[in-house]
Structure formats: structure tokens, C-alpha cells
Design a protein around this motif. Structure first.
Motif, PDB file in Angstrom:
ATOM      1  N   GLU A  32       0.733  -0.884   0.338  1.00 59.83           N
ATOM      2  CA  GLU A  32      -0.264   0.035  -0.135  1.00 59.83           C
ATOM      3  C   GLU A  32       0.665   1.702   0.303  1.00 59.83           C
ATOM      4  N   ARG A  33       1.950   1.219   0.089  1.00 66.90           N
ATOM      5  CA  ARG A  33       3.124   2.372   0.816  1.00 66.90           C
ATOM      6  C   ARG A  33       3.107   2.953  -0.759  1.00 66.90           C
ATOM      7  N   ARG A  34       3.905   1.406  -1.777  1.00 71.52           N
ATOM      8  CA  ARG A  34       4.016   1.905  -2.685  1.00 71.52           C
ATOM      9  C   ARG A  34       3.769   2.642  -4.044  1.00 71.52           C
ATOM     10  N   ASP A  35       1.434   1.810  -3.271  1.00 76.38           N
ATOM     11  CA  ASP A  35      -0.020   2.805  -4.138  1.00 76.38           C
ATOM     12  C   ASP A  35       0.198   1.597  -4.818  1.00 76.38           C
ATOM     13  N   LEU A  36       0.508  -0.035  -5.256  1.00 73.27           N
ATOM     14  CA  LEU A  36       0.375  -1.198  -5.812  1.00 73.27           C
ATOM     15  C   LEU A  36      -1.238  -1.387  -5.140  1.00 73.27           C
ATOM     16  N   SER A  37      -1.721  -2.128  -6.189  1.00 72.82           N
ATOM     17  CA  SER A  37      -2.819  -2.817  -6.339  1.00 72.82           C
ATOM     18  C   SER A  37      -2.724  -4.527  -5.823  1.00 72.82           C
ATOM     19  N   GLY A  38      -3.884  -5.319  -5.417  1.00 74.99           N
ATOM     20  CA  GLY A  38      -2.751  -6.806  -5.440  1.00 74.99           C
ATOM     21  C   GLY A  38      -2.756  -7.089  -7.039  1.00 74.99           C
ATOM     22  N   GLU A  39      -3.722  -7.069  -8.250  1.00 70.77           N
ATOM     23  CA  GLU A  39      -3.469  -7.097  -9.277  1.00 70.77           C
ATOM     24  C   GLU A  39      -2.142  -6.401  -9.567  1.00 70.77           C
ATOM     25  N   ASP A  40      -1.806  -5.219  -9.609  1.00 70.11           N
ATOM     26  CA  ASP A  40      -0.773  -4.967 -10.034  1.00 70.11           C
ATOM     27  C   ASP A  40       0.476  -5.582  -9.901  1.00 70.11           C
ATOM     28  N   VAL A  41       0.210  -6.157  -8.485  1.00 73.19           N
ATOM     29  CA  VAL A  41       1.372  -6.990  -7.838  1.00 73.19           C
ATOM     30  C   VAL A  41       1.595  -8.680  -8.991  1.00 73.19           C
ATOM     31  N   ALA A  42       0.881  -8.588  -9.386  1.00 66.77           N
ATOM     32  CA  ALA A  42       0.402 -10.529  -9.415  1.00 66.77           C
ATOM     33  C   ALA A  42       0.943 -10.554 -10.786  1.00 66.77           C
ATOM     34  N   THR A  43       0.440  -9.276 -11.747  1.00 63.38           N
ATOM     35  CA  THR A  43       1.159  -9.309 -12.707  1.00 63.38           C
ATOM     36  C   THR A  43       2.746  -8.551 -12.862  1.00 63.38           C
ATOM     37  N   ARG A  44       2.938  -7.785 -11.951  1.00 62.93           N
ATOM     38  CA  ARG A  44       4.487  -7.755 -12.107  1.00 62.93           C
ATOM     39  C   ARG A  44       5.715  -9.065 -11.816  1.00 62.93           C
ATOM     40  N   LEU A  45       4.707  -9.959 -10.563  1.00 61.61           N
ATOM     41  CA  LEU A  45       5.271 -11.269 -10.685  1.00 61.61           C
ATOM     42  C   LEU A  45       5.306 -12.584 -10.865  1.00 61.61           C
ATOM     43  N   LYS A  46       4.071 -12.473 -11.916  1.00 63.53           N
ATOM     44  CA  LYS A  46       3.530 -13.073 -13.134  1.00 63.53           C
ATOM     45  C   LYS A  46       3.230 -14.838 -11.866  1.00 63.53           C
ATOM     46  N   TRP A  47       2.269 -13.381 -10.841  1.00 61.72           N
ATOM     47  CA  TRP A  47       1.808 -14.359  -9.988  1.00 61.72           C
ATOM     48  C   TRP A  47       0.010 -14.730 -10.229  1.00 61.72           C
ATOM     49  N   SER A  48      -0.731 -15.060 -10.036  1.00 62.41           N
ATOM     50  CA  SER A  48      -2.088 -15.881  -9.655  1.00 62.41           C
ATOM     51  C   SER A  48      -2.115 -13.747  -8.495  1.00 62.41           C
ATOM     52  N   ALA A  49      -3.875 -13.162  -8.415  1.00 60.99           N
ATOM     53  CA  ALA A  49      -4.001 -12.242  -7.727  1.00 60.99           C
ATOM     54  C   ALA A  49      -4.151 -12.740  -7.343  1.00 60.99           C
ATOM     55  N   SER A  50      -5.029 -14.355  -6.500  1.00 63.21           N
ATOM     56  CA  SER A  50      -5.361 -14.946  -5.570  1.00 63.21           C
ATOM     57  C   SER A  50      -3.852 -14.781  -4.690  1.00 63.21           C
ATOM     58  N   LYS A  51      -3.043 -15.892  -5.215  1.00 64.34           N
ATOM     59  CA  LYS A  51      -1.879 -15.784  -4.666  1.00 64.34           C
ATOM     60  C   LYS A  51      -1.554 -14.601  -3.631  1.00 64.34           C
ATOM     61  N   VAL A  52      -1.512 -13.188  -4.421  1.00 63.56           N
ATOM     62  CA  VAL A  52      -0.932 -12.154  -3.221  1.00 63.56           C
ATOM     63  C   VAL A  52      -1.842 -12.354  -1.772  1.00 63.56           C
ATOM     64  N   SER A  53      -3.233 -12.037  -2.093  1.00 61.62           N
ATOM     65  CA  SER A  53      -4.271 -12.271  -1.333  1.00 61.62           C
ATOM     66  C   SER A  53      -4.030 -13.181  -0.132  1.00 61.62           C
ATOM     67  N   ARG A  54      -3.617 -14.470  -0.591  1.00 52.21           N
ATOM     68  CA  ARG A  54      -3.831 -15.852  -0.386  1.00 52.21           C
ATOM     69  C   ARG A  54      -2.312 -15.156   1.350  1.00 52.21           C
ATOM     70  N   ILE A  55      -1.328 -14.934   1.043  1.00 48.79           N
ATOM     71  CA  ILE A  55       0.250 -14.489   1.751  1.00 48.79           C
ATOM     72  C   ILE A  55      -0.785 -12.957   2.314  1.00 48.79           C
ATOM     73  N   GLU A  56      -1.334 -12.448   2.054  1.00 55.06           N
ATOM     74  CA  GLU A  56      -1.240 -11.170   3.725  1.00 55.06           C
ATOM     75  C   GLU A  56      -2.267 -11.718   4.214  1.00 55.06           C
ATOM     76  N   ASN A  57      -3.013 -12.783   3.798  1.00 55.30           N
ATOM     77  CA  ASN A  57      -4.397 -12.806   5.134  1.00 55.30           C
ATOM     78  C   ASN A  57      -3.883 -14.162   5.275  1.00 55.30           C
ATOM     79  N   ALA A  58      -2.681 -14.294   5.620  1.00 56.09           N
ATOM     80  CA  ALA A  58      -1.820 -15.333   6.452  1.00 56.09           C
ATOM     81  C   ALA A  58      -2.346 -17.050   5.901  1.00 56.09           C
ATOM     82  N   LYS A  59      -3.062 -17.121   4.899  1.00 56.61           N
ATOM     83  CA  LYS A  59      -3.683 -18.267   4.177  1.00 56.61           C
ATOM     84  C   LYS A  59      -3.312 -19.196   3.211  1.00 56.61           C
ATOM     85  N   THR A  60      -1.901 -18.930   3.280  1.00 54.52           N
ATOM     86  CA  THR A  60      -0.914 -19.133   2.536  1.00 54.52           C
ATOM     87  C   THR A  60       0.604 -18.877   3.203  1.00 54.52           C
ATOM     88  N   MET A  61       1.292 -20.314   3.425  1.00 59.51           N
ATOM     89  CA  MET A  61       3.085 -19.867   3.861  1.00 59.51           C
ATOM     90  C   MET A  61       4.193 -19.845   2.521  1.00 59.51           C
TER      91      MET A  61
END
Length: 286
Positions: free
Chosen positions: A23-52
Motif C-alpha cells: 500500500e505504501r507503494r500504491d500498488l494493488s494486488g493485481e499490480d503485484v500479481a502482474t509484475r511477479l507473474k503470480w495470480s492475484a489470489s496468491k498475493v491475497s492468500r499471503i497477505e491474509n496468512a492463508k498460505t505460507m
């Protein structure tokens, strides 16, 4: 035996810190997923401690967020601690997921407040009473013998939190008087359990109050367990028939804190509550 330093809380903090950096870098979860070639759900699961996340995932995120060396090391230390195994994970196959999360959280809590209108809470139960409580659920849930034993063992191991000599959990509980009267097992089980309440109520880290039946009920709600942490926001644990959930919204958690204040104000003081428990043992369970 339970120890300070909960990987469960570390995972939550890690996800929380990674979300803050995003959030400090003003990025959305979709932005991160696109840049790292991840799924948006992976970013969400990491931030919500649903996956390690893997260590490489944390390193990739810190690089994307341009995290400085000091904060990067802190995040990697959090990740290292989060990958450690907690004592309760030995019982994870036998316990509901929400309950194992609770065990992981309360290890690092500094204090807890609990309201219980139906039965003696697990932290204060004798082994015999715990067996009868778990057995009572057999009518609606089929628990295999091995799982039954594991649940009892986990409940007893959990109590080290309030019994240890160094830095025990500070516990404030209000029980409805009906808890003293509702039978689980025979009279010997009940008298043993109530004697245990008297014993524990004398510990300096435990304050036990009883809300008498003839008093006005100040809060019309089921049981709740409010945990306070030194480095994390408060959490309230709510249990229902087939599931449980955590309340983390600050305003809602504060509502439970207010509710507990009303309960303890209407309940007997610690000494009068202990006298009521002793009277109930003599008159009801001897």
C-alpha cells in the motif's frame, strides 16, 4: 509444552507487513500479481496468512516494494519464525482449523478476557470434565477414539499458558452461575471441576467472577474470548455449533470489550464468587 513465540501470529504479522509495504507503494494486488507473474489470489492468500510464502516469495516482494535492508531483514526474520512448528500442530489432524489457529494466537497473547454462559472454559477444565464435555458432542459429531484422546491432550497442554511460573497469561473470566450447576459426568466430576476453579481463582494471574442467576443479565450474547497482544491488534474468538470465527475489526472488538466490562461489573467479586463456588460444591455436588 507451549512456549512464547507463536508462528501463527508471525504469519499474520508477516502478511500484514507485506500488505502495508504494498500500500505504501500504491500498488494493488493485481499490480503485484502482474509484475511477479503470480495470480492475484496468491498475493491475497499471503497477505491474509492463508498460505505460507516461500522465502523467495518474500524476497521478490521486498525487491518489488523497494524495502530497505533493515526492514528487509526484519521481514525475512518474521518469515523464518513463521515457518517454525508450534506444539499444537502435532494435534492439527484432530482439531478444527479455527481452534488450532486460536491455540497459535493465545501463545503470544499477554492477556485474555472470557465470558462463558454454558460450561467451564477449556483453560480451566480438569481432564475428567474435559472428557465429558467432548463426549457430550458425540451425539452430533462422530469423533474417533484416537482423535478423542488427542483433543483431551491438547486441551490439557494448552493450560500451561496460565500455569507456567514465568510470564503466565493474565486471564479474566466471567462465568454464568448456571455453569456451576450444569452437569457433565457424575457428581465427582463436577465437584472436582469446581474445586479446580477455586484453586485456580487464587492464582495471581487469574481473576474469576460468577454472574449470579438472580442478577439482571447485562449482555445477551453467547461466549466470547478476547485476546490482547503486545505487537498485534486485539482478536475476539467466537465459537458456534459447527464452526468458529475471529473478529478483528477494531470497532467490533471494542464492542466486546465494553460488553465484558458490563458483565464483570454485574458479577460477584472474586472473593464472593469463590464462596459461591464452594457453596455449590457442598450443596449440589457432594
Amino acid at each position: 509444552m507451549p512456549e512464547r513465540g507463536s508462528p501463527t501470529l508471525r504469519r499474520l504479522r508477516l502478511g500484514q507487513e507485506l500488505r502495508r509495504w504494498r500500500e505504501r507503494r500504491d500498488l494493488s494486488g493485481e499490480d503485484v500479481a502482474t509484475r511477479l507473474k503470480w495470480s492475484a489470489s496468491k498475493v491475497s492468500r499471503i497477505e491474509n496468512a492463508k498460505t505460507m510464502p516461500r522465502k523467495s516469495d518474500v524476497e521478490a516482494l521486498t525487491q518489488l516494494y523497494e524495502v530497505g535492508d533493515v526492514h528487509r531483514r526484519e521481514l525475512l526474520e518474521l518469515h523464518r519464525d513463521a515457518t517454525r512448528k508450534g506444539w499444537w500442530e502435532d494435534y492439527s489432524d484432530s482439531l478444527p482449523q479455527e481452534y488450532t489457529t486460536l491455540l497459535g494466537l493465545e501463545v503470544e497473547a499477554v492477556s485474555a478476557r472470557s465470558w462463558e454462559p454454558q460450561l467451564v472454559p477449556g483453560l480451566l477444565q480438569t481432564e475428567e470434565y474435559a472428557r465429558e464435555v467432548i463426549r457430550a458432542t458425540q451425539a452430533i459429531t462422530r469423533i474417533p477414539p484416537g482423535e478423542f484422546r488427542s483433543r483431551v491432550e491438547a486441551r490439557m497442554a494448552r493450560q500451561d499458558l496460565i500455569l507456567r511460573n514465568t510470564d503466565p497469561l493474565t486471564l479474566w473470566m466471567v462465568l454464568d452461575e448456571s455453569v456451576l450447576l450444569r452437569r457433565f459426568g457424575g457428581a465427582s466430576v463436577m465437584s472436582g471441576q469446581l474445586e479446580r476453579l477455586v484453586e485456580l481463582s487464587r492464582r495471581p494471574n487469574i481473576r474469576l467472577q460468577i454472574l449470579p442467576l438472580n442478577s439482571e443479565h447485562p449482555v445477551n450474547t453467547g461466549s466470547f474470548f478476547h485476546l490482547k497482544f503486545p505487537e498485534f491488534h486485539d482478536v475476539v474468538y467466537l465459537e458456534s455449533l459447527h464452526s468458529a470465527r475471529f473478529v478483528e475489526d477494531e470497532e467490533m472488538v471494542f464492542g466486546y470489550e465494553i460488553a465484558f466490562g458490563h458483565l464483570q461489573a454485574e458479577a460477584f467479586g472474586a472473593d464472593a464468587s469463590r464462596e459461591l463456588i464452594e457453596k455449590t460444591i457442598e450443596e449440589r455436588w457432594r
